[in-house]
Design a protein around this motif. Sequence first.
Motif, PDB file in Angstrom:
ATOM      1  N   GLY A 517      35.165  28.131 -47.525  1.00 11.62           N
ATOM      2  CA  GLY A 517      34.082  27.709 -46.627  1.00 11.62           C
ATOM      3  C   GLY A 517      34.498  27.773 -45.174  1.00 11.62           C
ATOM      4  N   LEU A 518      35.700  27.265 -44.870  1.00  7.04           N
ATOM      5  CA  LEU A 518      36.214  27.341 -43.501  1.00  7.04           C
ATOM      6  C   LEU A 518      36.412  28.785 -43.064  1.00  7.04           C
ATOM      7  N   LEU A 519      36.968  29.600 -43.952  1.00  3.99           N
ATOM      8  CA  LEU A 519      37.230  31.002 -43.628  1.00  3.99           C
ATOM      9  C   LEU A 519      35.939  31.750 -43.338  1.00  3.99           C
ATOM     10  N   LEU A 520      34.909  31.505 -44.144  1.00  4.14           N
ATOM     11  CA  LEU A 520      33.620  32.163 -43.917  1.00  4.14           C
ATOM     12  C   LEU A 520      33.020  31.748 -42.575  1.00  4.14           C
ATOM     13  N   ALA A 521      33.084  30.450 -42.272  1.00  2.78           N
ATOM     14  CA  ALA A 521      32.503  29.960 -41.016  1.00  2.78           C
ATOM     15  C   ALA A 521      33.204  30.566 -39.806  1.00  2.78           C
ATOM     16  N   VAL A 522      34.553  30.544 -39.830  1.00  5.24           N
ATOM     17  CA  VAL A 522      35.312  31.111 -38.710  1.00  5.24           C
ATOM     18  C   VAL A 522      35.101  32.617 -38.641  1.00  5.24           C
ATOM     19  N   GLY A 523      35.062  33.285 -39.818  1.00  2.00           N
ATOM     20  CA  GLY A 523      34.861  34.734 -39.849  1.00  2.00           C
ATOM     21  C   GLY A 523      33.527  35.154 -39.257  1.00  2.00           C
ATOM     22  N   ILE A 524      32.461  34.422 -39.601  1.00  2.00           N
ATOM     23  CA  ILE A 524      31.139  34.759 -39.060  1.00  2.00           C
ATOM     24  C   ILE A 524      31.076  34.474 -37.563  1.00  2.00           C
ATOM     25  N   SER A 525      31.720  33.401 -37.130  1.00  2.00           N
ATOM     26  CA  SER A 525      31.753  33.097 -35.688  1.00  2.00           C
ATOM     27  C   SER A 525      32.472  34.206 -34.919  1.00  2.00           C
ATOM     28  N   PHE A 526      33.601  34.694 -35.464  1.00  2.00           N
ATOM     29  CA  PHE A 526      34.313  35.796 -34.831  1.00  2.00           C
ATOM     30  C   PHE A 526      33.498  37.083 -34.881  1.00  2.00           C
ATOM     31  N   ALA A 527      32.821  37.301 -36.012  1.00  2.00           N
ATOM     32  CA  ALA A 527      31.987  38.505 -36.137  1.00  2.00           C
ATOM     33  C   ALA A 527      30.888  38.513 -35.081  1.00  2.00           C
ATOM     34  N   LYS A 528      30.347  37.325 -34.796  1.00  2.00           N
ATOM     35  CA  LYS A 528      29.316  37.223 -33.751  1.00  2.00           C
ATOM     36  C   LYS A 528      29.877  37.619 -32.394  1.00  2.00           C
ATOM     37  N   ILE A 529      31.090  37.131 -32.097  1.00  2.00           N
ATOM     38  CA  ILE A 529      31.728  37.466 -30.816  1.00  2.00           C
ATOM     39  C   ILE A 529      32.013  38.963 -30.733  1.00  2.00           C
ATOM     40  N   ILE A 530      32.569  39.516 -31.826  1.00  2.00           N
ATOM     41  CA  ILE A 530      32.920  40.940 -31.847  1.00  2.00           C
ATOM     42  C   ILE A 530      31.670  41.805 -31.724  1.00  2.00           C
ATOM     43  N   LEU A 531      30.610  41.419 -32.444  1.00  2.00           N
ATOM     44  CA  LEU A 531      29.362  42.196 -32.395  1.00  2.00           C
ATOM     45  C   LEU A 531      28.781  42.204 -30.987  1.00  2.00           C
ATOM     46  N   ASN A 532      28.798  41.041 -30.341  1.00  2.00           N
ATOM     47  CA  ASN A 532      28.290  40.970 -28.967  1.00  2.00           C
ATOM     48  C   ASN A 532      29.162  41.766 -27.998  1.00  2.00           C
ATOM     49  N   SER A 533      30.467  41.863 -28.300  1.00  2.00           N
ATOM     50  CA  SER A 533      31.381  42.603 -27.421  1.00  2.00           C
ATOM     51  C   SER A 533      31.281  44.104 -27.640  1.00  2.00           C
ATOM     52  N   ILE A 534      31.132  44.513 -28.909  1.00  2.00           N
ATOM     53  CA  ILE A 534      31.108  45.943 -29.222  1.00  2.00           C
ATOM     54  C   ILE A 534      29.780  46.575 -28.834  1.00  2.00           C
ATOM     55  N   GLN A 535      28.701  45.849 -29.068  1.00  3.28           N
ATOM     56  CA  GLN A 535      27.377  46.407 -28.796  1.00  3.28           C
ATOM     57  C   GLN A 535      26.574  45.493 -27.874  1.00  3.28           C
ATOM     58  N   PRO A 536      27.023  45.362 -26.635  1.00  2.25           N
ATOM     59  CA  PRO A 536      26.257  44.541 -25.688  1.00  2.25           C
ATOM     60  C   PRO A 536      24.991  45.273 -25.255  1.00  2.25           C
ATOM     61  N   GLY A 537      24.019  44.531 -24.861  1.00  2.41           N
ATOM     62  CA  GLY A 537      22.777  45.149 -24.407  1.00  2.41           C
ATOM     63  C   GLY A 537      22.865  45.601 -22.957  1.00  2.41           C
ATOM     64  N   THR A 538      21.856  46.344 -22.528  1.00  2.00           N
ATOM     65  CA  THR A 538      21.732  46.748 -21.124  1.00  2.00           C
ATOM     66  C   THR A 538      20.371  46.311 -20.606  1.00  2.00           C
ATOM     67  N   GLU A 539      20.311  46.002 -19.337  1.00  5.16           N
ATOM     68  CA  GLU A 539      19.071  45.544 -18.715  1.00  5.16           C
ATOM     69  C   GLU A 539      18.618  46.548 -17.662  1.00  5.16           C
ATOM     70  N   LYS A 540      17.352  46.858 -17.692  1.00  2.00           N
ATOM     71  CA  LYS A 540      16.753  47.654 -16.626  1.00  2.00           C
ATOM     72  C   LYS A 540      16.219  46.679 -15.584  1.00  2.00           C
ATOM     73  N   LEU A 541      16.708  46.812 -14.349  1.00  2.00           N
ATOM     74  CA  LEU A 541      16.367  45.857 -13.304  1.00  2.00           C
ATOM     75  C   LEU A 541      15.266  46.388 -12.405  1.00  2.00           C
ATOM     76  N   GLY A 542      14.472  45.455 -11.900  1.00  5.54           N
ATOM     77  CA  GLY A 542      13.424  45.780 -10.936  1.00  5.54           C
ATOM     78  C   GLY A 542      13.414  44.766  -9.813  1.00  5.54           C
ATOM     79  N   ARG A 543      12.806  45.143  -8.681  1.00  2.42           N
ATOM     80  CA  ARG A 543      12.757  44.241  -7.524  1.00  2.42           C
ATOM     81  C   ARG A 543      11.669  43.202  -7.721  1.00  2.42           C
ATOM     82  N   LEU A 544      12.031  41.938  -7.493  1.00  9.41           N
ATOM     83  CA  LEU A 544      11.050  40.862  -7.565  1.00  9.41           C
ATOM     84  C   LEU A 544      10.201  40.884  -6.300  1.00  9.41           C
TER      85      LEU A 544
END
Length: 689
Positions: A517-544
């Motif tokens: 249970g602990l291993l799964l929880a820590v593993g999923i938390s790390f997977a979330k960090i890795i996923l956000n790091s490997i495939q971050p999004g991009t933003e198209k910016l415009g002038r307010l």
Amino acid sequence: MAVTRETETESSQFTPNTDPSNTKDFSQALQSFADSEKVQLSVFSQTLQTPVASERRRDWVLNVPEPPGLLSKLKSSFKKTLLCPLENKIQCLGKHPVLALVSILNVIFPPLSWCKEYNVTKFRRDILAGLTLASLCIPQSIGYATLAKLDPQYGLYTSVIPPLIYAMMGSSRDIAIGPVAVVSLLLSSMIPKLEDPTTNPIAYRKLVLTVTFFAGVFQAAFGLLRLGFLVDFLSHAAIVGFMAGAACVIGLQQLKSLLGISKFTNKTDIISVLTSICKSMHTLNPYSFIIGSSFLIFILSTKYYLARKYKKLFWLAAMAPLLSVIMSTLLVFLTRADKHGVKIVKHITGGLNPSSLHELQFNSPHTAEAAKIGLIVALVALTEAIAVGRSFATMKGYRLDGNKEMLAMGVMNITGSLSSCYVATGSFSRTAVNFSAGCETAVSNIVMAITVLISLEFCTRLLYFTPVAILASIILSALPGLINISEAKYIWKVDKMDFLACAAAFLGVLFVSVEIGLLLAVGISFAKIILNSIQPGTEKLGRLPGSDLFGDMEQYPIATTTPGALIVRVKSALLCFANANFIRGRILNLALEEQDEGVMESANQDRVQLVILDMSNLLNIDTSSIAALEDLQNDLETNGMQLAVANPRWHVMHKLRLANFLKKIKGRVFLTIGEAIEACLTSKNMLPI
């Protein structure tokens, strides 16, 4: 009086008269003032946007000083970690030795800082809180020792030495120290894989004490090296799920004692436990069940009904477990229920904590496994204690020092392992009782420890006829506080990925084992960090509208695009080998899509000529990301576009300059997005297509 009249006269000059004509004049004056301010701001803005000023600010970006190197960072980190807390005080030893020594002692022993304000009133409240705490602690400690598969006295030992050590070194004034259910479960589920507590209880006990020693060493090391961030690897969501799963497993384990079943599985998963209960139902002892369930109802009714309806009866809820032990012991003794199959505690060894230095196993074949279990237990115990301590510190308005807490926990567990104690930490249920009883300082822990010590010395014989079922009832009554359904709903509402970690921890503990249970929880938390790091999004910016600010066009639909330019920002603080090519592809595809849209609309002036990469989010880059940026520049040039960089951070700018990337983009580096547009897309400086 003269001063008052002058003040009134001055204030009347700035107070608008309620007369309509005067009000109109005042409004016109305000409008005139606002118009003049707008003109001045406009002139100031135009001054800032002149080519000379823009070029000067671009020089600021290009000519930044060299950032500190790796060796300098390591030295600075080492100094901040180990030397800063005591450096100034040590320097003062030569000038003011007494004051410096007192200051150093205040750092090592936080209670010295508040003992100056201690008085008789606070002492009286601490005595009351400590006695109330002891009435709950004594039966709980015996129950948690049995949960950890140790003799009952070891739970009482753990409620003597660790609280005394913590009272001298801890920074929390409310936390109650002693054995807890989750740590007891961890020990009883992991150590039996190395030594069987039934066939070889002495070897099992020695291994528990060795694990306690290692847990204390790890905790003290975390505090000394300021490694508190390691505790954060167990996220809040993972802890919520783990605690709920552990509560269910503990409850299932207590059914053996509550039902009076003789044969029971050593496994902790719900399938094995329920199967074992079904197979052993014919051995159920009705007398044990009646005694246990009756007093369980009594404890729960005082805790969740009387104490909540009548606030002044909080002491009854705190003393309900002790009253249950006393009444059930008398009941068994008078009726001789032990002759009818009701299991009793029998002999509890009394007296002071015996030394256990000779029982620590450092040359055992299981030493490495004991160290691994010690690390896991240390992290879980610290997480629970710091969470509990911070919650109550916030209520009372004082600050809890996490590093001092870790050091105090480590020292108390190392000392405890040498005096027949197993792992102790902060208990939420007992801390809540301590808080409700009006504790003022950690002196309540000292009072509790002394009371338990007196009980060990004189009262253990009175517990001979205590039924085991009542200990199961006491443990079961503490479990609802570990299950936080409202928090799980909140996690589901706010972050589905966090809820996945919460659910994984819960289901892993419930259906497989505590470790999984602990291993799964820590593993999923790390997977979330890795996923956000490997495939971050991009933003198209415009002038307010009406400003020089640029924002995400999805977040701010009112933002407008700049003809001929595509402004992009990466949703990540790090551009590295893991995500560089992914981001390069996203930006290139977005630029080509924008360019195709411009061609379809037959608006040559709107066709994308410039891609501006806003680097304000990026804190650092590596060589792989620089290579990806070079490829992006080449791809854009092939398709008739150019790359510009806006607002690069210090380390990013330094590395781009070292890699000669600035020459490859012809120096198109700017302080702001607006300056990049002004410099690259004006009629005079139009980029060649």
